[in-house]
Design an enzyme around this catalytic site. Structure first.
Site, PDB file in Angstrom:
ATOM      1  CE1 TYR A  33       1.103  -0.056   3.781  1.00  0.00           C
ATOM      2  CE2 TYR A  33       0.674   1.818   4.772  1.00  0.00           C
ATOM      3  CZ  TYR A  33       1.266   1.423   5.348  1.00  0.00           C
ATOM      4  OH  TYR A  33       1.822   0.954   6.285  1.00  0.00           O
ATOM      5  CE  LYS A 149       3.052   3.141   2.755  1.00  0.00           C
ATOM      6  NZ  LYS A 149       3.461   3.485   4.721  1.00  0.00           N
ATOM      7  CD  GLU A 182      10.017   1.823  10.377  1.00  0.00           C
ATOM      8  OE1 GLU A 182       9.429   3.388   9.811  1.00  0.00           O
ATOM      9  OE2 GLU A 182       9.823   1.243   9.554  1.00  0.00           O
ATOM     10  CG  LEU A 207       7.875   2.879   4.819  1.00  0.00           C
ATOM     11  CD1 LEU A 207       8.311   1.063   3.448  1.00  0.00           C
ATOM     12  CD2 LEU A 207       6.785   3.355   4.938  1.00  0.00           C
TER      13      LEU A 207
HETATM   14  N1  PLP Z   1       7.635   4.017   9.066  1.00  0.00           N
HETATM   15  C1  PLP Z   1       6.002   2.986   8.670  1.00  0.00           C
HETATM   16  C2  PLP Z   1       6.202   1.580   9.502  1.00  0.00           C
HETATM   17  C3  PLP Z   1       5.143   3.421   8.473  1.00  0.00           C
HETATM   18  O1  PLP Z   1       3.889   3.247   8.427  1.00  0.00           O
HETATM   19  C4  PLP Z   1       5.263   5.207   8.185  1.00  0.00           C
HETATM   20  C5  PLP Z   1       3.910   5.565   7.258  1.00  0.00           C
HETATM   21  O2  PLP Z   1       2.975   5.209   7.476  1.00  0.00           O
HETATM   22  C6  PLP Z   1       6.073   5.468   7.611  1.00  0.00           C
HETATM   23  C7  PLP Z   1       7.771   4.869   8.648  1.00  0.00           C
HETATM   24  C8  PLP Z   1       6.486   6.889   6.734  1.00  0.00           C
HETATM   25  O3  PLP Z   1       6.707   7.184   5.701  1.00  0.00           O
HETATM   26  P1  PLP Z   1       5.916   7.847   5.304  1.00  0.00           P
HETATM   27  O4  PLP Z   1       6.420   9.652   5.114  1.00  0.00           O
HETATM   28  O5  PLP Z   1       6.425   7.476   3.546  1.00  0.00           O
HETATM   29  O6  PLP Z   1       4.164   8.605   5.715  1.00  0.00           O
END
Ligand code: PLP
Length: 285
Positions: A33, A149, A182, A207
């Site tokens: 997603y 993701k 994270e 991520l």
């Molecule tokens: N890490 C995780 C596990 C996430 O689910 C998300 C966003 O949903 C992020 C980091 C941040 O990613 P982004 O800045 O691309 O939304």
């Protein structure tokens, strides 16, 4: 106003939008997603989000069900039909519908695609930023590829619920060596007492956040030094500032970790500045 969802080629009333009972996303969480911020009815960083979507699909050997140009039209049309000015657009692609079998379905199985969009309350988000958020820390229990993701988010769900039950907004996950990976749905940052901006390198353990990349660009543009290295929970608790980044939240200051105040317990000036400046470094489509 009635909401609309795009499901496998058709725009459907949200309440009637359905996927098949044997969709592999439903049965195996076999899908990926993306979430893009929508601001003033435009998509924020669509190009980078779509590049990450293509990468996630490639890592799992799932096909893209339509060209990116067509997907872009669907994303914008879903935003338009839902009259979202400020909010998010969500796209999910799964390996498709097939008789339940763990191994991949027969070649030619079409991937499924769903797109939804909804408004978010910008005033509420600003209030949250003005107050800052609390985070808790929990042991990392996810698989070894959070860089993909994937919709397989059960550990993230449990971590977020634990945070909520502890009166916090986010859970920071901690690896076997005591380093923060994270958040359950965000990237984690600290600014040390010495003024070093620190976030974990985007290897397979996190991520690679698009908002993280935007903040790195903002720091570079301002000539502010940063280091991509792991940091411990103890280091975070002793930090001057902390914050999280995610598309749905941009930059949110963290004011406590496991009940320990960060700095003076109020949102830090650098985090607030990065929040204010964020969209100057993002792309709009
Ligand atoms: N890490 C995780 C596990 C996430 O689910 C998300 C966003 O949903 C992020 C980091 C941040 O990613 P982004 O800045 O691309 O939304």
């Amino acid at each position: 106003m009635s909401r609309i969802a795009y499901v496998n080629g058709r725009y459907r009333p949200h309440r009637d939008a359905r996927v098949h009972v044997e969709d592999r996303g439903y049965q195996f969480a076999d899908g990926v997603y993306e979430v893009c911020e929508v601001r003033e009815a435009r998509l924020v960083d669509e190009r980078r989000h779509m590049a990450r979507l293509v990468r996630s699909l490639g890592e799992l050997r799932i096909g893209l069900p339509m060209p990116l140009s067509a997907l872009s039209v669907v994303l914008h049309e879903t935003v338009r039909r839902n009259r979202v000015r400020n909010g998010i657009v969500y796209v999910e692609i799964t390996r498709g519908v097939a008789r339940r079998d763990f191994a991949f379905p027969p070649p030619g199985t079409t991937p499924s695609i769903v797109v939804t969009a909804r408004s978010l309350d910008s005033a509420k988000a600003e209030n949250t930023a003005a107050e800052g958020i609390a985070v808790i820390t929990l042991a990392e229990t996810r698989w070894a590829r959070p860089d993909i993701k994937s919709v397989s988010l059960l550990p993230n769900v449990l971590a977020k619920q634990a945070a909520r039950e502890a009166g916090a907004r986010e859970a920071w996950l901690v690896d076997a060596h005591g380093f923060v990976t994270e958040g359950a749905s965000s990237n984690a940052w600290i600014i040390t007492a010495g003024g070093e901006v620190v976030t974990r390198p985007a290897d397979h353990s996190i991520l690679s956040g698009i908002s993280r990349a935007v903040v790195l660009d903002a720091l570079a543009a301002k000539g502010l030094p940063f280091t991509e290295r792991p940091f411990t929970v103890a280091e975070a608790k002793a930090a001057r500032e902390a914050f999280i980044t995610a598309a749905s939240q941009i930059v949110q200051p963290v004011v406590s970790i496991d009940g320990t105040p960060v700095g003076d317990g109020r949102p830090g000036p650098l985090a607030l500045m990065l929040r204010r400046e964020f969209h100057r470094h993002a792309e709009f489509t």
